[in-house]
Scaffold this motif. Structure first.
Motif, PDB file in Angstrom:
ATOM      1  N   LEU A  57       9.861  42.932  38.605  1.00 61.81           N
ATOM      2  CA  LEU A  57       9.156  43.865  37.742  1.00 61.81           C
ATOM      3  C   LEU A  57       9.599  45.293  38.024  1.00 61.81           C
ATOM      4  N   THR A  58       9.710  46.075  36.972  1.00 64.34           N
ATOM      5  CA  THR A  58       9.928  47.511  37.137  1.00 64.34           C
ATOM      6  C   THR A  58       8.606  48.152  37.557  1.00 64.34           C
ATOM      7  N   SER A  59       8.664  49.443  37.856  1.00 60.80           N
ATOM      8  CA  SER A  59       7.426  50.151  38.209  1.00 60.80           C
ATOM      9  C   SER A  59       6.421  50.064  37.063  1.00 60.80           C
ATOM     10  N   GLU A  60       6.957  50.236  35.826  1.00 59.26           N
ATOM     11  CA  GLU A  60       6.090  50.128  34.654  1.00 59.26           C
ATOM     12  C   GLU A  60       5.536  48.712  34.518  1.00 59.26           C
ATOM     13  N   GLY A  61       6.418  47.729  34.823  1.00 63.95           N
ATOM     14  CA  GLY A  61       6.003  46.327  34.732  1.00 63.95           C
ATOM     15  C   GLY A  61       4.890  45.990  35.706  1.00 63.95           C
ATOM     16  N   LYS A  62       4.949  46.566  36.938  1.00 64.20           N
ATOM     17  CA  LYS A  62       3.917  46.302  37.947  1.00 64.20           C
ATOM     18  C   LYS A  62       2.558  46.870  37.522  1.00 64.20           C
ATOM     19  N   VAL A  63       2.604  48.056  36.893  1.00 64.32           N
ATOM     20  CA  VAL A  63       1.343  48.642  36.397  1.00 64.32           C
ATOM     21  C   VAL A  63       0.793  47.794  35.264  1.00 64.32           C
ATOM     22  N   PHE A  64       1.705  47.382  34.361  1.00 66.26           N
ATOM     23  CA  PHE A  64       1.263  46.672  33.160  1.00 66.26           C
ATOM     24  C   PHE A  64       0.749  45.269  33.485  1.00 66.26           C
ATOM     25  N   ILE A  65       1.379  44.602  34.454  1.00 64.39           N
ATOM     26  CA  ILE A  65       0.952  43.233  34.757  1.00 64.39           C
ATOM     27  C   ILE A  65      -0.472  43.205  35.312  1.00 64.39           C
ATOM     28  N   GLN A  66      -0.841  44.264  36.035  1.00 63.46           N
ATOM     29  CA  GLN A  66      -2.205  44.315  36.562  1.00 63.46           C
ATOM     30  C   GLN A  66      -3.215  44.401  35.427  1.00 63.46           C
ATOM     31  N   LYS A  67      -2.888  45.231  34.434  1.00 66.67           N
ATOM     32  CA  LYS A  67      -3.789  45.372  33.292  1.00 66.67           C
ATOM     33  C   LYS A  67      -3.835  44.081  32.465  1.00 66.67           C
ATOM     34  N   VAL A  68      -2.677  43.428  32.335  1.00 69.45           N
ATOM     35  CA  VAL A  68      -2.632  42.163  31.609  1.00 69.45           C
ATOM     36  C   VAL A  68      -3.484  41.117  32.331  1.00 69.45           C
ATOM     37  N   SER A  69      -3.363  41.077  33.660  1.00 72.80           N
ATOM     38  CA  SER A  69      -4.155  40.115  34.443  1.00 72.80           C
ATOM     39  C   SER A  69      -5.645  40.389  34.292  1.00 72.80           C
ATOM     40  N   ASP A  70      -6.008  41.677  34.321  1.00 74.77           N
ATOM     41  CA  ASP A  70      -7.418  42.043  34.134  1.00 74.77           C
ATOM     42  C   ASP A  70      -7.910  41.600  32.758  1.00 74.77           C
ATOM     43  N   ALA A  71      -7.050  41.807  31.751  1.00 73.87           N
ATOM     44  CA  ALA A  71      -7.427  41.443  30.387  1.00 73.87           C
ATOM     45  C   ALA A  71      -7.624  39.934  30.259  1.00 73.87           C
ATOM     46  N   PHE A  72      -6.731  39.154  30.874  1.00 74.40           N
ATOM     47  CA  PHE A  72      -6.866  37.697  30.806  1.00 74.40           C
ATOM     48  C   PHE A  72      -8.099  37.204  31.573  1.00 74.40           C
ATOM     49  N   ASN A  73      -8.401  37.880  32.678  1.00 71.86           N
ATOM     50  CA  ASN A  73      -9.619  37.514  33.422  1.00 71.86           C
ATOM     51  C   ASN A  73     -10.861  37.754  32.576  1.00 71.86           C
ATOM     52  N   LEU A  74     -10.882  38.906  31.881  1.00 73.48           N
ATOM     53  CA  LEU A  74     -12.008  39.198  30.997  1.00 73.48           C
ATOM     54  C   LEU A  74     -12.090  38.196  29.847  1.00 73.48           C
ATOM     55  N   LEU A  75     -10.924  37.837  29.337  1.00 70.92           N
ATOM     56  CA  LEU A  75     -10.884  36.859  28.247  1.00 70.92           C
ATOM     57  C   LEU A  75     -11.440  35.519  28.709  1.00 70.92           C
ATOM     58  N   GLN A  76     -11.037  35.081  29.898  1.00 71.48           N
ATOM     59  CA  GLN A  76     -11.537  33.815  30.429  1.00 71.48           C
ATOM     60  C   GLN A  76     -13.050  33.878  30.672  1.00 71.48           C
ATOM     61  N   ASP A  77     -13.511  35.039  31.154  1.00 67.22           N
ATOM     62  CA  ASP A  77     -14.956  35.213  31.336  1.00 67.22           C
ATOM     63  C   ASP A  77     -15.680  35.105  29.994  1.00 67.22           C
ATOM     64  N   GLY A  78     -15.059  35.710  28.962  1.00 65.50           N
ATOM     65  CA  GLY A  78     -15.652  35.661  27.630  1.00 65.50           C
ATOM     66  C   GLY A  78     -15.720  34.243  27.089  1.00 65.50           C
ATOM     67  N   ILE A  79     -14.638  33.485  27.301  1.00 68.33           N
ATOM     68  CA  ILE A  79     -14.609  32.095  26.851  1.00 68.33           C
ATOM     69  C   ILE A  79     -15.690  31.285  27.568  1.00 68.33           C
ATOM     70  N   ALA A  80     -15.809  31.505  28.885  1.00 68.43           N
ATOM     71  CA  ALA A  80     -16.829  30.788  29.656  1.00 68.43           C
ATOM     72  C   ALA A  80     -18.235  31.153  29.178  1.00 68.43           C
ATOM     73  N   GLU A  81     -18.426  32.447  28.862  1.00 71.48           N
ATOM     74  CA  GLU A  81     -19.734  32.924  28.389  1.00 71.48           C
ATOM     75  C   GLU A  81     -20.096  32.278  27.057  1.00 71.48           C
ATOM     76  N   VAL A  82     -19.103  32.231  26.147  1.00 72.56           N
ATOM     77  CA  VAL A  82     -19.345  31.605  24.841  1.00 72.56           C
ATOM     78  C   VAL A  82     -19.679  30.124  25.021  1.00 72.56           C
TER      79      VAL A  82
END
Length: 296
Positions: A57-82
């Motif tokens: 990963l580039t420096s930009e990639g390392k920043v972006f992957i963290q946000k992507v991981s956070d987004a997927f975690n929230l998505l999974q939480d949302g799916i579980a909640e539904v």
């Protein structure tokens, strides 16, 4: 930016390889490569360092992957909640209940419902039947118990109680020994009624006017115990549903010569999305001993 692109990028970051990412995702390498390129074009930044044999990963990639991981975690939480809501493992119902129903019938309904659905919470709003109708029609309550005296074109209803109204008098009242009372005999009595907006009050007032008088209302309250206590002290007379009135022994309750009735029912707004929790509550009432009439 598509969710699939983010999913592909997350797998590449995890495996450090487009080949292994494609294998894990069961797609072609070219599909993964194209998705990553489009993602980089949209972000206008390189996400992968391709200068070495192994991708990183580039420096930009390392920043972006963290946000992507956070987004997927929230998505999974949302799916579980539904899923929890769908499976009735979680949920809250906003329920409107009039004072008289709240004092004797609703606790039984609540106990039965919670026994069947312990994970569903009920937020109870105790208001007059008239006001509950308004909140239901505005979509501010999920469901409510209302008087069916006046039908609403905006609500679906299911009848659950049909109770006679009786007059409550002090034990020493001169009419206390009668088996029934004509309402015109109460013309000179001080009335204790529910506050404006209650159908109980409206029915009593209409009956009085049919017999040529407007009663003297000495007290208006939504507190049933205040009504009973005032009758016991000789302040005035009140009108309650028979089931509630019969529970007192320090006053007498007598049927009217021309009986009056209050019919209450479960109500919800027509053509509104009904959550699984609301549907569960309606079905519980419909299948229990409370309901005695098909939906209108």
């Amino acid at each position: 930016m598509e969710l699939r692109q983010l999913e592909y990028f997350q797998m590449v970051a995890k495996t450090n390889s487009i080949t292994r990412a494609a294998e894990q995702l069961h797609v072609s390498q070219s599909t993964v490569t194209l998705a990553i390129q489009r993602l980089e074009d949209e972000l206008n930044s390189p996400l992968l360092d391709r200068s070495q044999k192994q991708l990183s990963l580039t420096s930009e990639g390392k920043v972006f992957i963290q946000k992507v991981s956070d987004a997927f975690n929230l998505l999974q939480d949302g799916i579980a909640e539904v899923n929890n809501y769908r499976q009735l493992k979680k949920g809250t119902l906003k329920v409107g209940v009039p004072p008289m129903i709240g004092s004797y019938l609703f606790p039984e309904i609540l106990a039965g419902f919670k026994k069947h659905y312990p994970n569903l919470d009920l937020a109870i709003f105790e208001e007059s039947s008239f006001y509950i109708r308004q909140l239901l029609e505005k979509g501010e309550l999920d469901i409510g118990i209302v008087n069916l005296f006046q039908p609403s074109q905006l609500l679906e209803t299911l009848s659950i109680a049909n109770e006679q109204i009786v007059v409550c008098l002090p034990l020493t009242h001169q009419l206390a020994k009668l088996s029934t009372i004509a309402i015109e005999k109460l013309k000179e009595e001080p009335f204790i009624l529910f506050k404006a907006g209650a159908y109980n009050r409206q029915i009593i007032l209409e009956e009085c006017r049919k017999h040529g008088f407007d009663p003297h209302i000495i007290l208006a309250t939504d507190q049933i115990e205040t009504m009973k206590g005032s009758v016991i002290k000789g302040v005035g007379i009140c009108f309650l549903m028979e089931e509630i009135a019969r529970r007192g022994t320090e006053y007498v309750s007598i049927s009217l010569a021309n009986p009056l009735y209050l019919e209450f029912g479960l109500a919800w707004k027509k053509d509104r999305y009904l959550s699984m929790a609301v549907q569960a509550f309606i079905n519980f009432i419909r299948e229990s001993s409370f309901a005695h009439q098909n939906p209108s």
